[in-house]
Design a protein around this motif. Structure first.
Motif, mmCIF file in Angstrom:
data_model
loop_
_atom_site.group_PDB
_atom_site.id
_atom_site.type_symbol
_atom_site.label_atom_id
_atom_site.label_comp_id
_atom_site.label_asym_id
_atom_site.label_seq_id
_atom_site.Cartn_x
_atom_site.Cartn_y
_atom_site.Cartn_z
ATOM 1 N N ALA A 1 1.435 -8.210 15.458
ATOM 2 C CA ALA A 1 0.099 -8.793 15.492
ATOM 3 C C ALA A 1 -0.921 -7.699 15.760
ATOM 4 N N SER A 2 -2.101 -7.866 15.180
ATOM 5 C CA SER A 2 -3.161 -6.885 15.406
ATOM 6 C C SER A 2 -4.493 -7.586 15.599
ATOM 7 N N ALA A 3 -5.384 -6.913 16.284
ATOM 8 C CA ALA A 3 -6.742 -7.405 16.516
ATOM 9 C C ALA A 3 -7.684 -6.216 16.474
ATOM 10 N N ASP A 4 -8.853 -6.409 15.868
ATOM 11 C CA ASP A 4 -9.839 -5.340 15.783
ATOM 12 C C ASP A 4 -10.287 -4.895 17.163
ATOM 13 N N GLU A 5 -10.814 -3.683 17.231
ATOM 14 C CA GLU A 5 -11.388 -3.189 18.479
ATOM 15 C C GLU A 5 -12.502 -4.117 18.928
ATOM 16 N N GLY B 1 -15.193 5.923 -2.929
ATOM 17 C CA GLY B 1 -14.603 7.118 -2.342
ATOM 18 C C GLY B 1 -15.064 7.414 -0.929
ATOM 19 N N ASN B 2 -15.827 6.495 -0.333
ATOM 20 C CA ASN B 2 -16.298 6.684 1.041
ATOM 21 C C ASN B 2 -15.198 6.302 2.023
ATOM 22 N N PRO B 3 -15.064 7.058 3.118
ATOM 23 C CA PRO B 3 -14.010 6.747 4.095
ATOM 24 C C PRO B 3 -14.241 5.390 4.761
ATOM 25 N N VAL B 4 -13.153 4.660 4.953
ATOM 26 C CA VAL B 4 -13.171 3.388 5.664
ATOM 27 C C VAL B 4 -12.143 3.491 6.784
ATOM 28 N N LYS B 5 -12.590 3.228 8.007
ATOM 29 C CA LYS B 5 -11.701 3.316 9.161
ATOM 30 C C LYS B 5 -11.689 1.978 9.889
ATOM 31 N N THR B 6 -10.510 1.499 10.179
ATOM 32 C CA THR B 6 -10.354 0.322 11.014
ATOM 33 C C THR B 6 -9.547 0.738 12.231
ATOM 34 N N GLY C 1 -0.150 -1.208 21.732
ATOM 35 C CA GLY C 1 -0.926 0.018 21.778
ATOM 36 C C GLY C 1 -2.131 -0.053 20.862
ATOM 37 N N HIS C 2 -2.561 1.095 20.423
ATOM 38 C CA HIS C 2 -3.768 1.255 19.608
ATOM 39 C C HIS C 2 -3.374 1.697 18.197
ATOM 40 N N TYR C 3 -4.033 1.105 17.183
ATOM 41 C CA TYR C 3 -3.768 1.509 15.807
ATOM 42 C C TYR C 3 -5.045 1.981 15.133
ATOM 43 N N GLU C 4 -4.878 2.757 14.072
ATOM 44 C CA GLU C 4 -5.982 3.166 13.207
ATOM 45 C C GLU C 4 -5.512 3.088 11.769
ATOM 46 N N GLY C 5 -6.387 2.604 10.915
ATOM 47 C CA GLY C 5 -6.134 2.567 9.487
ATOM 48 C C GLY C 5 -7.220 3.356 8.778
ATOM 49 N N ASN C 6 -6.841 4.226 7.867
ATOM 50 C CA ASN C 6 -7.800 5.048 7.130
ATOM 51 C C ASN C 6 -7.562 4.898 5.635
ATOM 52 N N SER C 7 -8.652 4.612 4.924
ATOM 53 C CA SER C 7 -8.597 4.488 3.470
ATOM 54 C C SER C 7 -9.962 4.881 2.912
ATOM 55 N N LYS C 8 -10.172 4.598 1.644
ATOM 56 C CA LYS C 8 -11.462 4.864 1.002
ATOM 57 C C LYS C 8 -11.882 3.619 0.251
ATOM 58 N N ASP C 9 -13.186 3.373 0.222
ATOM 59 C CA ASP C 9 -13.676 2.251 -0.561
ATOM 60 C C ASP C 9 -13.709 2.629 -2.039
ATOM 61 N N ARG C 10 -14.179 1.730 -2.892
ATOM 62 C CA ARG C 10 -14.147 2.009 -4.343
ATOM 63 C C ARG C 10 -15.054 3.154 -4.746
ATOM 64 N N TRP D 1 0.827 -1.207 0.000
ATOM 65 C CA TRP D 1 0.000 0.000 0.000
ATOM 66 C C TRP D 1 0.864 1.260 0.000
ATOM 67 N N LYS D 2 0.317 2.282 -0.607
ATOM 68 C CA LYS D 2 0.966 3.602 -0.654
ATOM 69 C C LYS D 2 0.358 4.472 0.447
ATOM 70 N N PRO D 3 1.150 5.368 1.041
ATOM 71 C CA PRO D 3 0.631 6.167 2.149
ATOM 72 C C PRO D 3 -0.492 7.124 1.746
ATOM 73 N N ASP D 4 -0.609 7.452 0.473
ATOM 74 C CA ASP D 4 -1.711 8.327 0.068
ATOM 75 C C ASP D 4 -3.023 7.549 -0.109
ATOM 76 N N ALA D 5 -2.953 6.211 -0.196
ATOM 77 C CA ALA D 5 -4.150 5.390 -0.338
ATOM 78 C C ALA D 5 -4.590 4.780 0.991
ATOM 79 N N TYR D 6 -3.651 4.520 1.871
ATOM 80 C CA TYR D 6 -3.955 3.917 3.172
ATOM 81 C C TYR D 6 -3.015 4.513 4.201
#
Length: 185
Positions: free
Chosen positions: A168-172, A141-146, A130-139, A103-108
Motif C-alpha cells: 500500500a502507498s500514500a502520497d506525502e 519530457g519534463n521530470p515528474v516526481k512522486t 518506509g518512504h518511496y519515490e517515483g521518477n518519470s517524465k511527462d509527454r 512499466w520499464k525501469p528506464d521509463a519509471y
C-alpha cells in the motif's frame, strides 16, 4: 557504556542488499520502544532477527524493481496479493498485478527506503514501511516526481518462500501550512 545505548553498525552483508543501509545505525534503546525513530532509515529500538529478515527481503524487492521495473515488482506478490495505490482502486491477485505493472525501469524509476520492520509472533508474517519515490517524465519530457509512504505486508508461503501479501502507498502529506492555503486570485 550501557548495552541499551550501544549503537551497532548494520552488517556488511545487509549493506550489500539494502542500498540505503550503507551508513545506517541500529539503536538498542528500550526507552523508544513505543514509537520507532524515523530520523535515520533502519533505526528502530531493537532489531530482532525477524525484523532483519524482513528488511533484507524489502531490499531484495527494491533491487528487483530497480532492475526489472513492473515485472520485477509483480514477481514478488503472492497469488492472492493486493496492491493499494493512493487514489486508485485495489488490484487483487498476482495475475492482475502483473497485468497492470508494465512499466520499464528506464521509463519509471521506483525506489524506496525502509524505515521500520516488525515480524509477527509466529514468524510467518510481518511488515515493512518506509518512504518511496517515483521518477518519470511527462509527454513533454519534463521530470515528474512522486513520493510518499509505503507499507508492505509479507507472508511466508507453504513452500517456505516470502511473498508480498499487500503493498500500500500514500502520497506525502502537504508541507506545513500548505493544506489551508487558498490560490492567489
Amino acid at each position: 557504556m550501557p548495552l541499551q545505548k550501544l549503537i551497532l553498525r548494520v552488517p556488511v552483508l545487509l549493506c550489500a542488499v539494502l542500498p540505503c543501509a550503507a551508513h545506517a545505525q541500529i539503536r538498542l534503546d528500550p526507552s523508544h520502544a513505543a514509537a520507532p525513530s524515523t530520523g535515520t532509515p533502519l533505526t528502530q529500538p531493537t532489531l530482532s532477527p525477524g525484523a532483519l529478515e524482513l528488511l533484507t527481503l524489502d531490499g531484495q524487492f527494491s533491487q528487483s524493481v530497480a532492475k526489472g521495473g513492473g515485472a520485477g515488482f509483480a514477481s514478488w506478490f503472492a497469488d492472492d496479493g493486493i496492491v493499494l495505490n493512493n487514489g486508485k482502486p485495489p488490484i487483487y491477485g498476482h495475475a492482475r498485478i502483473a497485468a497492470t505493472a508494465t512499466w520499464k525501469p528506464d521509463a519509471y524509476q521506483l525506489t524506496w527506503q525502509p524505515e521500520y520492520a516488525q515480524m509477527g509472533p509466529s514468524a510467518d508474517m510481518g511488515y515493512t514501511w518506509g518512504h518511496y519515490e517515483g521518477n518519470s517524465k511527462d509527454r513533454n519530457g519534463n521530470p515528474v516526481k512522486t513520493s510518499g509512504r509505503y507499507m508492505t505486508v509479507w507472508k511466508k508461503t507453504p513452500d517456505g518462500k516470502w511473498k508480498v501479501a499487500l503493498d500500500a502507498s500514500a502520497d506525502e502529506p502537504p508541507a506545513a501550512g500548505d493544506c489551508c492555503k487558498l490560490p492567489n486570485p
